[in-house]
Scaffold this motif. Sequence first.
Motif, PDB file in Angstrom:
ATOM      1  N   GLY A   1       6.341   8.478   5.426  1.00 11.27           N
ATOM      2  CA  GLY A   1       5.092   8.036   4.828  1.00 11.27           C
ATOM      3  C   GLY A   1       4.519   6.860   5.584  1.00 11.27           C
ATOM      4  O   GLY A   1       5.025   6.460   6.646  1.00 11.27           O
ATOM      5  N   ILE A   2       3.457   6.293   5.045  1.00  5.87           N
ATOM      6  CA  ILE A   2       2.753   5.168   5.669  1.00  5.87           C
ATOM      7  C   ILE A   2       2.682   4.023   4.671  1.00  5.87           C
ATOM      8  O   ILE A   2       2.245   4.201   3.529  1.00  5.87           O
ATOM      9  CB  ILE A   2       1.325   5.577   6.098  1.00  5.87           C
ATOM     10  N   ASP A   3       3.115   2.843   5.092  1.00  2.81           N
ATOM     11  CA  ASP A   3       2.913   1.611   4.330  1.00  2.81           C
ATOM     12  C   ASP A   3       1.724   0.876   4.934  1.00  2.81           C
ATOM     13  O   ASP A   3       1.718   0.579   6.141  1.00  2.81           O
ATOM     14  CB  ASP A   3       4.158   0.723   4.374  1.00  2.81           C
ATOM     15  N   LEU A   4       0.721   0.591   4.113  1.00  5.20           N
ATOM     16  CA  LEU A   4      -0.511  -0.024   4.593  1.00  5.20           C
ATOM     17  C   LEU A   4      -0.623  -1.453   4.076  1.00  5.20           C
ATOM     18  O   LEU A   4      -0.646  -1.683   2.861  1.00  5.20           O
ATOM     19  CB  LEU A   4      -1.716   0.804   4.133  1.00  5.20           C
ATOM     20  N   TYR A   5      -0.678  -2.415   5.008  1.00  2.21           N
ATOM     21  CA  TYR A   5      -0.850  -3.830   4.682  1.00  2.21           C
ATOM     22  C   TYR A   5      -2.193  -4.278   5.258  1.00  2.21           C
ATOM     23  O   TYR A   5      -2.484  -4.025   6.445  1.00  2.21           O
ATOM     24  CB  TYR A   5       0.258  -4.681   5.304  1.00  2.21           C
TER      25      TYR A   5
ATOM     26  N   LEU B   1      -1.544 -12.174  -1.992  1.00  4.45           N
ATOM     27  CA  LEU B   1      -0.813 -11.028  -1.453  1.00  4.45           C
ATOM     28  C   LEU B   1       0.678 -11.190  -1.728  1.00  4.45           C
ATOM     29  O   LEU B   1       1.197 -12.315  -1.727  1.00  4.45           O
ATOM     30  CB  LEU B   1      -1.044 -10.913   0.056  1.00  4.45           C
ATOM     31  N   PRO B   2       1.400 -10.094  -1.967  1.00  3.20           N
ATOM     32  CA  PRO B   2       2.855 -10.204  -2.130  1.00  3.20           C
ATOM     33  C   PRO B   2       3.508 -10.665  -0.831  1.00  3.20           C
ATOM     34  O   PRO B   2       2.957 -10.472   0.264  1.00  3.20           O
ATOM     35  CB  PRO B   2       3.273  -8.784  -2.514  1.00  3.20           C
ATOM     36  N   GLN B   3       4.673 -11.266  -0.925  1.00  5.41           N
ATOM     37  CA  GLN B   3       5.326 -11.826   0.247  1.00  5.41           C
ATOM     38  C   GLN B   3       5.603 -10.786   1.328  1.00  5.41           C
ATOM     39  O   GLN B   3       5.425 -11.080   2.527  1.00  5.41           O
ATOM     40  CB  GLN B   3       6.629 -12.521  -0.167  1.00  5.41           C
ATOM     41  N   PRO B   4       6.036  -9.551   1.011  1.00  2.84           N
ATOM     42  CA  PRO B   4       6.222  -8.562   2.077  1.00  2.84           C
ATOM     43  C   PRO B   4       4.945  -8.296   2.868  1.00  2.84           C
ATOM     44  O   PRO B   4       5.001  -8.102   4.093  1.00  2.84           O
ATOM     45  CB  PRO B   4       6.683  -7.316   1.316  1.00  2.84           C
ATOM     46  N   ALA B   5       3.806  -8.302   2.196  1.00  6.06           N
ATOM     47  CA  ALA B   5       2.544  -8.081   2.898  1.00  6.06           C
ATOM     48  C   ALA B   5       2.216  -9.258   3.803  1.00  6.06           C
ATOM     49  O   ALA B   5       1.768  -9.079   4.945  1.00  6.06           O
ATOM     50  CB  ALA B   5       1.421  -7.850   1.892  1.00  6.06           C
ATOM     51  N   ARG B   6       2.438 -10.463   3.327  1.00  5.94           N
ATOM     52  CA  ARG B   6       2.156 -11.643   4.149  1.00  5.94           C
ATOM     53  C   ARG B   6       3.058 -11.672   5.377  1.00  5.94           C
ATOM     54  O   ARG B   6       2.618 -12.023   6.484  1.00  5.94           O
ATOM     55  CB  ARG B   6       2.330 -12.902   3.309  1.00  5.94           C
ATOM     56  N   ASP B   7       4.321 -11.292   5.218  1.00  6.91           N
ATOM     57  CA  ASP B   7       5.240 -11.275   6.352  1.00  6.91           C
ATOM     58  C   ASP B   7       4.818 -10.226   7.384  1.00  6.91           C
ATOM     59  O   ASP B   7       4.847 -10.483   8.591  1.00  6.91           O
ATOM     60  CB  ASP B   7       6.661 -10.981   5.870  1.00  6.91           C
ATOM     61  N   ALA B   8       4.443  -9.045   6.906  1.00  3.31           N
ATOM     62  CA  ALA B   8       4.044  -7.982   7.825  1.00  3.31           C
ATOM     63  C   ALA B   8       2.771  -8.355   8.576  1.00  3.31           C
ATOM     64  O   ALA B   8       2.644  -8.090   9.779  1.00  3.31           O
ATOM     65  CB  ALA B   8       3.847  -6.677   7.059  1.00  3.31           C
TER      66      ALA B   8
ATOM     67  N   VAL C   1      -0.466   1.696  -0.381  1.00  2.00           N
ATOM     68  CA  VAL C   1      -1.191   0.442  -0.195  1.00  2.00           C
ATOM     69  C   VAL C   1      -0.389  -0.666  -0.869  1.00  2.00           C
ATOM     70  O   VAL C   1      -0.087  -0.592  -2.066  1.00  2.00           O
ATOM     71  CB  VAL C   1      -2.603   0.528  -0.801  1.00  2.00           C
ATOM     72  N   ILE C   2      -0.058  -1.700  -0.100  1.00  2.00           N
ATOM     73  CA  ILE C   2       0.733  -2.813  -0.616  1.00  2.00           C
ATOM     74  C   ILE C   2      -0.224  -3.852  -1.188  1.00  2.00           C
ATOM     75  O   ILE C   2      -0.981  -4.500  -0.452  1.00  2.00           O
ATOM     76  CB  ILE C   2       1.620  -3.427   0.476  1.00  2.00           C
ATOM     77  N   ALA C   3      -0.214  -3.982  -2.509  1.00  3.38           N
ATOM     78  CA  ALA C   3      -1.113  -4.905  -3.202  1.00  3.38           C
ATOM     79  C   ALA C   3      -0.318  -5.696  -4.224  1.00  3.38           C
ATOM     80  O   ALA C   3       0.649  -5.202  -4.807  1.00  3.38           O
ATOM     81  CB  ALA C   3      -2.247  -4.139  -3.888  1.00  3.38           C
TER      82      ALA C   3
ATOM     83  N   THR D   1      -0.857  -2.056   9.781  1.00  2.34           N
ATOM     84  CA  THR D   1      -1.424  -3.340   9.359  1.00  2.34           C
ATOM     85  C   THR D   1      -2.877  -3.429   9.798  1.00  2.34           C
ATOM     86  O   THR D   1      -3.256  -2.943  10.861  1.00  2.34           O
ATOM     87  CB  THR D   1      -0.633  -4.516   9.959  1.00  2.34           C
ATOM     88  N   MET D   2      -3.681  -4.030   8.966  1.00  3.90           N
ATOM     89  CA  MET D   2      -5.066  -4.356   9.309  1.00  3.90           C
ATOM     90  C   MET D   2      -5.277  -5.819   8.950  1.00  3.90           C
ATOM     91  O   MET D   2      -5.447  -6.175   7.787  1.00  3.90           O
ATOM     92  CB  MET D   2      -6.040  -3.465   8.550  1.00  3.90           C
TER      93      MET D   2
END
Length: 763
Positions: A248-252, A261-268, A205-207, A289-290
């Motif tokens: 694996g799974i990266d969840l944004y 939100l961190p910048q990678p999450a905002r971009d995704a 989970v990207i937080a 992404t959700m």
Amino acid sequence: MRNLDILRPLSAAAILICLSANASRAGDFVPADLGTATVQSTGQASSDVPRQMIAFRQTATAMRLEGEDTARELTFYLSADQVTTAGILRLSYTNAVSVMPDDAVLDVELNGKPLAAFPIRSPNGPATHDVPVSAKDLTVGWNQVRVRAKQHHRIDCSVQATYELWTQVDPLVSGFLTSARPKDGDLASLLSVGRNGDGATEIRVIAGNDAPQTTLRDSLSLVQTLALVLGREDLSVTIGDVGGSGPGIDLYLGDPSDTKLPQPARDALTAAPRGLFIRQGENGRHIVTMRGSNKSELQSLLLAAVNGPLLPLIRANKLAMTETRIDGESPGTHPLSSVGYQTTPFAGRLFQTSFDVVMPADFYPGDYATVDLNLNAATAPGLAPGTQLLVRVNERAVASLVLHDPEGATLQDKPLELPLRAFHPGVNHVRVLAEVPLASDLACDPAAREEARSRFLLLEETTVTIPPLARAGRLPDLAAFAGTSFPLKGSAAFDLYVDTATPARLGSALTLLTRLAISAGHPLPAELKIGRPDPRQTANALIVGAGGEPLELAALAGQKGDRLQPSSTDDLITASVTAGEQLSDSQALLDAFQVETRLEHDQLSLKSRASDWVARVSTTINRWLAYKDIGREDVKIDPRDRLISVEQVASAESAAVWTYVNAADETMLQQGVAALTKPATWTALEGGEAVIRRSDLELVNRYPESYSFFPITDTSPANLRRLAAAWLSDNFIIYVGLVLALMGGFGWWVGYVVPRKGVRTVE
């Protein structure tokens, strides 16, 4: 031996929002002609070997083949494009050094058809074999691979030596290779995710670092849903501000306009459409992404996905679960064929098969009934003395049957009683073993071995009968906690406490939550809070900590303790008390007012007095129901050898139940949670406290002196009668005392009362 009708009932799959993960199905099959199928080692594979690996759904535990003749069923999911492209089935394995290489073989079937066979000769390291598969042998959706290992000991032909035989399929390397790249947006491609170097399926989970708990609060339902759709029992949840590497799974999740939100999450999220979406990343990484504006919209979008593209995957998981376990919720008779067993003649020395029985959370063990195993089996003539059948429940021997007959024996519906005391709430593992030695085995001559002559046959018409069960939920009971998520399962929200909001602690807490969701069969209504609970709270709680030493659980249960302070929680998650805050003056005045104005008992209404009487009677009955575990000794554990501990207590000031998971530091917490959630360890939890040892990562269960009981919901005469019988079986001295008292009373009546009534003569 007369033929028996084969019954294969298939349970209809219920459509739920999220369902529990499937368990692997084990069975046997007879090898057939392998035709012209070819097998290549990885070194011989052609240069155009597909690049994407689709992993098997099963864990390493379900890929271990033990004994002389054992089969396992593995599954993988393919899209229509992947079926058309065809590919390669890759199997990598290591075997025990005791396996004789001359005649050991691994047979492979794909979707019910023979595919390949290769020798088992790799005790010093993994051997990898690639089997080309054509499109006509594949199917859209779930494909089933059955691997069967036939192996013998090098030098020892005793029955005990068969326990040393094993072949382990590697879940990291094994799977299906295809050149068809999944399309972005195809949520079914989640099922192809690989495992990391630790053998776990990672959901990251990207937080952000500023307020990670805000993102995690919104992600709880989504993370649990992904776990249930994947249907795997080796999940690991991690937290970070950037994506991971490798499979694996990266969840944004969230809104790209959220500056927390961190910048990678905002971009995704900016590059993704609204709702649940998936695309392929680098090196086997899946990007999920959700995108939604708030928690309410995120929940609505998740529900739409569950009722849409995720629905076929949900149905498949439900069907797989019902086909591999016997449900003990209702009385009934279940043939072994209903849990995947197939009749296969056995020519070795030790036959073994196993199945699981899931008991309800409020199941009360006792000697008031038995689980009946009705055997339909046969033995060959000429077997040596010592031929017998053994049954083990949760690795405890509970029943045996002598099978030795010089002329052979045929059993038809032969009952074998398994004591209910051997079972516990949740998942119970039952193993059936038949020792069928020949006198010629002592010579240990491979050339004299008669593989074509069967020794034992267990028919799939063998049945398991579950009796009506006594129902009374007890505490503490980690078996119910791990097996059915009791008491966290249900619609009532519970609190998930983490003592400090660090990525390691939060990741460990979410890993436990996903494992509980798999046990429950649906996402759990958890509320994430940071800090420690208030003893006065009425909600159940799962408390995860990594302090220097465990908290005093007696204090957590509401008793006075110097180190326990009122709850210190994160106020973002509906916490009633913020960090460091004490009770306000208004609250203190309100408490004092209620004490001073409390009515005396004779001033209470009739309804209030009746409720008070019921509560006091319930407490008294709970003290009477002092269930004792028999034959289970407590094991002393060096405090320095504790990696992680799990303990369950009841609050003294409310009806809440708290389950506490503790380790000395974050590293030990992560290692301990990884060991605790392994399938074999998780389903073995029992008693009131469980400890994972640092020295060998083994589980040690500790049992309480007595159990308390929840209010009985089933007050029918039949259940009360079963409870009384169970309680008397637990308290045998009282049972004997009652019998003696009744006999004495009858003797007193006959010897004292009757003569003094006199004799009346009728003239």
